[in-house]
Scaffold this motif. Sequence first.
Motif, mmCIF file in Angstrom:
data_model
loop_
_atom_site.group_PDB
_atom_site.id
_atom_site.type_symbol
_atom_site.label_atom_id
_atom_site.label_comp_id
_atom_site.label_asym_id
_atom_site.label_seq_id
_atom_site.Cartn_x
_atom_site.Cartn_y
_atom_site.Cartn_z
ATOM 1 N N ARG A 158 0.842 -1.208 0.000
ATOM 2 C CA ARG A 158 0.000 0.000 0.000
ATOM 3 C C ARG A 158 0.873 1.252 0.000
ATOM 4 O O ARG A 158 0.607 2.216 -0.736
ATOM 5 N N GLU A 159 1.924 1.249 0.828
ATOM 6 C CA GLU A 159 2.849 2.384 0.845
ATOM 7 C C GLU A 159 3.542 2.536 -0.504
ATOM 8 O O GLU A 159 3.749 3.658 -0.980
ATOM 9 N N LEU A 160 3.892 1.414 -1.126
ATOM 10 C CA LEU A 160 4.535 1.486 -2.443
ATOM 11 C C LEU A 160 3.617 2.161 -3.453
ATOM 12 O O LEU A 160 4.040 3.043 -4.203
ATOM 13 N N ALA A 161 2.349 1.749 -3.484
ATOM 14 C CA ALA A 161 1.406 2.333 -4.446
ATOM 15 C C ALA A 161 1.231 3.828 -4.203
ATOM 16 O O ALA A 161 1.210 4.628 -5.147
ATOM 17 N N ASP A 162 1.117 4.210 -2.921
ATOM 18 C CA ASP A 162 0.930 5.624 -2.591
ATOM 19 C C ASP A 162 2.164 6.447 -2.970
ATOM 20 O O ASP A 162 2.047 7.535 -3.553
ATOM 21 N N THR A 163 3.343 5.927 -2.646
ATOM 22 C CA THR A 163 4.572 6.662 -2.946
ATOM 23 C C THR A 163 4.821 6.730 -4.446
ATOM 24 O O THR A 163 5.243 7.767 -4.973
ATOM 25 N N ALA A 164 4.562 5.621 -5.136
ATOM 26 C CA ALA A 164 4.737 5.598 -6.587
ATOM 27 C C ALA A 164 3.861 6.647 -7.258
ATOM 28 O O ALA A 164 4.303 7.376 -8.162
ATOM 29 N N LYS A 165 2.615 6.748 -6.811
ATOM 30 C CA LYS A 165 1.681 7.712 -7.412
ATOM 31 C C LYS A 165 2.099 9.151 -7.082
ATOM 32 O O LYS A 165 2.050 10.033 -7.947
ATOM 33 N N LEU A 166 2.516 9.361 -5.847
ATOM 34 C CA LEU A 166 2.939 10.697 -5.432
ATOM 35 C C LEU A 166 4.093 11.190 -6.307
ATOM 36 O O LEU A 166 4.036 12.296 -6.883
ATOM 37 N N VAL A 167 5.153 10.377 -6.415
ATOM 38 C CA VAL A 167 6.334 10.801 -7.166
ATOM 39 C C VAL A 167 6.026 10.892 -8.655
ATOM 40 O O VAL A 167 6.443 11.847 -9.325
ATOM 41 N N MET A 168 5.281 9.912 -9.169
ATOM 42 C CA MET A 168 4.943 9.908 -10.585
ATOM 43 C C MET A 168 4.144 11.158 -10.959
ATOM 44 O O MET A 168 4.450 11.831 -11.964
ATOM 45 N N LYS A 170 3.941 14.086 -9.416
ATOM 46 C CA LYS A 170 4.714 15.329 -9.295
ATOM 47 C C LYS A 170 5.734 15.455 -10.431
ATOM 48 O O LYS A 170 5.928 16.543 -10.983
ATOM 49 N N GLU A 171 6.371 14.352 -10.793
ATOM 50 C CA GLU A 171 7.350 14.388 -11.868
ATOM 51 C C GLU A 171 6.688 14.652 -13.221
ATOM 52 O O GLU A 171 7.234 15.376 -14.060
ATOM 53 N N ARG A 172 5.517 14.070 -13.426
ATOM 54 C CA ARG A 172 4.816 14.317 -14.694
ATOM 55 C C ARG A 172 4.372 15.769 -14.788
ATOM 56 O O ARG A 172 4.425 16.376 -15.866
ATOM 57 N N THR A 173 3.929 16.330 -13.669
ATOM 58 C CA THR A 173 3.546 17.742 -13.651
ATOM 59 C C THR A 173 4.745 18.632 -13.986
ATOM 60 O O THR A 173 4.611 19.668 -14.647
#
Length: 422
Positions: A158-168, A170-173
Amino acid sequence: MKFYRAFLALAVGAMLAVAPARAVELSIVSGDTGNGIKVLREMLDRYQKQSGNKVDIVVIPPSGTDQFGQFRLWLAAGNSDIDVYQTDVIWAPQLASQLVDLTAATRDVVAEHFASIIQSQTVNGKLVALPIFTDAPALYYRKDLLDKYGAKVPTTWRELADTAKLVMDKERTAGNKDLWGFVFQGNAYEGLTCDALEWVRSNGGGQIIEPNGTVSINNRQAAAALDMVKGWIGTIAPPGVLAYQEEESRGVWQTGNAVFMRNWPYAYALGNSETSPIKGKFDVAPLPAGTGEDARPTATLGGWNLAVSKYSKHQDAAIDLVKFIASPEMQKYRTLRTSNLPTIKALYDDPDIAREQPIVPRWKQIFLNAAPRPSAVAKIKYNEASSQFWTAVHNTMSGDGSAADNLADLEARLTRLKGKGW
């Protein structure tokens, strides 16, 4: 005259006694990943200089599923063109009857290896393959990106999914449109069995088939794990991950287009190679745990070995080659070049390896505690059982049926396959 003939006979006999054995041509088949084939060739070049024998590599696709199918065809046909097979840790029970018993020939070296790995390649008291490296996967993560956004290394899926989405996000933005959160092995093949066993077992869902032979896969925790993974597709993981094997995953990761990756230790050395865009920007951690009552981090046990075909016309030379490649010197060479985990116990304390490939000493306890696939219990039926499992998992990830329905169907299929016993 009698004295002359006697002298001549003795002289000829002495010459024959010291004459070197005639060089032979050998072949070894391998479908190694990364730079494994290149490194194998380097080792074989050394062997050729030392022995005088010539060794050719028969290169086949890296999919373990495809390799196993081809090996069975060759062995069933009594093919004498292949002398040495590079075999997965799970294949020993299925191929044993067509491989040379190495017990006597390796009695002087087996104690150097981890006893559990030697035991995994022993069938009915016969050692049928000698280990050359072992495997346990890692969670690869972009340390620079996690530091940039103040994120911690995840310890749960669950932490992996949340962190992956957060970084992804922000980086895409910020303009990095090609970045994905997580890549893994999602193709319908043996690699998916490895990944999915980790998802299921780490979520308290059992081991597909338990050591006592019970088919355990149809349970709530296993279904929850597969539903979780289905939710990753197209969100944090690219839709194409459904066709990824090890090298496709590494390709996305090593070009800098993923925050996290699940892969084997071989990817560590390649990621830190001089031409790698992510050199020095990543690290590794144990795979995350799930959230079930019996949740625990799980790494699937892998590993590769060398076996001699009983149809080889040069069995003694082939055994000599196997012992050369599996030796401490060659295992150290391979580890320094590929970051593969050695099966020689002493190499985990080698300072050169610790300096050049720091993942290796860190991963000793992880592979020693890794979860085996149920090949020991399913025996010759394992390949079909694994195929049924990865098909159910792939169907679920692809949206073809629910996890609960697919696992119920899988349980019925495995129960029929089991019949009166494994």
